[in-house]
Design an enzyme around this catalytic site. Sequence first.
Site, PDB file in Angstrom:
ATOM      1  N   PHE A  16      11.757  -2.363  64.362  1.00  0.00           N
ATOM      2  CA  PHE A  16      11.285  -0.664  63.945  1.00  0.00           C
ATOM      3  C   PHE A  16       9.704  -0.713  64.404  1.00  0.00           C
ATOM      4  O   PHE A  16       8.843  -1.554  63.476  1.00  0.00           O
ATOM      5  CB  PHE A  16      11.680  -0.647  62.752  1.00  0.00           C
ATOM      6  CG  PHE A  16      10.663   1.392  61.804  1.00  0.00           C
ATOM      7  CD1 PHE A  16      11.356   2.162  62.217  1.00  0.00           C
ATOM      8  CD2 PHE A  16       9.540   1.286  61.119  1.00  0.00           C
ATOM      9  CE1 PHE A  16      10.936   3.375  62.245  1.00  0.00           C
ATOM     10  CE2 PHE A  16       8.935   2.528  61.009  1.00  0.00           C
ATOM     11  CZ  PHE A  16       9.903   3.620  61.549  1.00  0.00           C
ATOM     12  N   GLY A  17       8.540  -0.147  65.122  1.00  0.00           N
ATOM     13  CA  GLY A  17       7.507   0.112  65.394  1.00  0.00           C
ATOM     14  C   GLY A  17       6.492   1.005  64.494  1.00  0.00           C
ATOM     15  O   GLY A  17       6.118   1.957  64.633  1.00  0.00           O
ATOM     16  N   THR A  71       3.862  -0.987  61.909  1.00  0.00           N
ATOM     17  CA  THR A  71       2.757  -1.521  62.163  1.00  0.00           C
ATOM     18  C   THR A  71       1.533  -2.176  63.546  1.00  0.00           C
ATOM     19  O   THR A  71       2.273  -2.058  64.299  1.00  0.00           O
ATOM     20  CB  THR A  71       2.878  -3.021  61.713  1.00  0.00           C
ATOM     21  OG1 THR A  71       3.557  -2.810  60.152  1.00  0.00           O
ATOM     22  CG2 THR A  71       1.693  -3.773  60.718  1.00  0.00           C
ATOM     23  N   GLU A  72       0.666  -1.585  63.223  1.00  0.00           N
ATOM     24  CA  GLU A  72      -0.913  -1.878  64.566  1.00  0.00           C
ATOM     25  C   GLU A  72      -1.432  -2.955  64.360  1.00  0.00           C
ATOM     26  O   GLU A  72      -1.886  -3.186  62.538  1.00  0.00           O
ATOM     27  CB  GLU A  72      -1.439  -0.357  64.468  1.00  0.00           C
ATOM     28  CG  GLU A  72       0.156   0.283  65.382  1.00  0.00           C
ATOM     29  CD  GLU A  72      -0.334   1.955  66.365  1.00  0.00           C
ATOM     30  OE1 GLU A  72      -1.748   1.584  66.352  1.00  0.00           O
ATOM     31  OE2 GLU A  72       0.503   2.562  65.990  1.00  0.00           O
ATOM     32  N   SER A 127      -1.596  -0.400  55.624  1.00  0.00           N
ATOM     33  CA  SER A 127      -0.720   0.024  53.903  1.00  0.00           C
ATOM     34  C   SER A 127      -1.101   1.930  54.835  1.00  0.00           C
ATOM     35  O   SER A 127      -0.738   2.422  53.958  1.00  0.00           O
ATOM     36  CB  SER A 127      -1.494  -0.320  53.332  1.00  0.00           C
ATOM     37  OG  SER A 127      -2.138  -1.387  52.817  1.00  0.00           O
ATOM     38  N   HIS A 134       8.938 -29.273  39.910  1.00  0.00           N
ATOM     39  CA  HIS A 134       9.106 -30.523  40.888  1.00  0.00           C
ATOM     40  C   HIS A 134       8.172 -31.214  40.818  1.00  0.00           C
ATOM     41  O   HIS A 134       8.155 -33.063  41.325  1.00  0.00           O
ATOM     42  CB  HIS A 134       9.418 -30.019  42.511  1.00  0.00           C
ATOM     43  CG  HIS A 134      10.627 -29.550  42.470  1.00  0.00           C
ATOM     44  ND1 HIS A 134      11.263 -28.556  41.887  1.00  0.00           N
ATOM     45  CD2 HIS A 134      11.678 -30.316  43.448  1.00  0.00           C
ATOM     46  CE1 HIS A 134      12.676 -28.573  42.352  1.00  0.00           C
ATOM     47  NE2 HIS A 134      13.301 -29.302  42.926  1.00  0.00           N
ATOM     48  N   GLU A 136       6.894  -4.083  53.721  1.00  0.00           N
ATOM     49  CA  GLU A 136       7.165  -2.742  52.692  1.00  0.00           C
ATOM     50  C   GLU A 136       6.654  -1.882  52.150  1.00  0.00           C
ATOM     51  O   GLU A 136       6.527  -1.205  51.617  1.00  0.00           O
ATOM     52  CB  GLU A 136       8.802  -3.276  52.117  1.00  0.00           C
ATOM     53  CG  GLU A 136       9.986  -3.628  53.563  1.00  0.00           C
ATOM     54  CD  GLU A 136      10.359  -2.692  54.718  1.00  0.00           C
ATOM     55  OE1 GLU A 136       9.094  -2.543  55.315  1.00  0.00           O
ATOM     56  OE2 GLU A 136      11.348  -2.673  54.774  1.00  0.00           O
TER      57      GLU A 136
END
Length: 399
Positions: free
Chosen positions: A137-138, A140-141, A146, A355, A380
Amino acid sequence: MSSPPHEDASAGQALNFTLPQTHQLLRDSVRRFAESEIAPVARQLDKEERFSEALTRSMGEFGLFGIVIPGEYGGHGLDSLAYAIACEEIARVDGSQAATITAHNSLGINPLYYFGNETQRKKYLPSLCTGDKLWAFGLTEPDAGSDSRGSKTTATKVEGGWRINGSKIFITNGASSLNAGVTVQTVTGRAGEGKPELSCFIVERGAKGFSSRPMHGKLVWRSSDTSELYFEDVFVPDDNMLGKRGEGSRQTLSTLDRGKLGVAAMAVGCAQGAYEKALAYANERKQFGRAISSFQSIAFALADMHTKIEIARTYLYKVCWMADEHEPFSKEAAMAKLYSSEMAGEVTDMAVQIHGGYGLMEEYDVERFWRDHRLLRIGEGTSEIQRLIISRRIGCAAR
């Protein structure tokens, strides 16, 4: 005890938080698959930054693609809750493989199913539901993240179709040989006050002028396929428009709403995996002659981690139910994604802390969980964008 006047005493009986047996069986089977097929290779794939086509096909054969798509299109016809559980269980072991599943289902398949016509559905969905092929799914550029309406990739009308020019970045499942194409959001004109008219198109792999390049050097999801996409005068016929002209923004926002359920599920799974590693380590690690889990500071930290995970999971499952009941869930999806992703940050950070120095070493998986959670607060829609969505929906004044 008598019921208050005008109150239906049986109303509360509709609430049932018990996971259906079918979903419990699904959880058990996906967990076994993740532990037997993914866990043994996750660390090495991450180290090599290598996307595994063989493992992706195995996930497809197991049934992790097309989970909510009806059987007539090659899917499995399950609900959003089943999808969330599957994403959660894979992320409990490896965020990279969970990213492949979530991006392909939520961003790849869903737009074709929900907004495509019957011809498009029958042409593309069957092979995408088996995992033989992946779809991207294109959106973001380089200068549009946002701000989903800030796309600069253009589609210009020509005889018989459109010419697409522009680029996309940070696109999952866009560069491997399994990729069959991409749904791309473009600017197809200008509406009132110069606002962009956005439309989505289907661009198949191999189209003249369409190319992709894998991105490496990532902090997170190192064995998922992240890519840059380039469109240089790419011609697509009119039939490749998804839905109607000018519906691109609506399609994108709807797709992202469903995608947030997958990301929230990944966050819950990531936190669960890190918590389990921390609990096991705390019970084994001894200091001052006893297991460190017996020290109140560690015990209380683990209690907080467990509590936060359960809260996030319960709310996510509620939002999945809302989606399946066809209720509006945009605000709730934002809330689930926001809380779950930030919760994962807190839990994975504490898992590393428990840890100690070992938590910073590659041979301990909490290091990978800590890295992988970070994109969950960005992908997202960032946490800031989720807060913007929520604040507007609860009545805060818009600027």
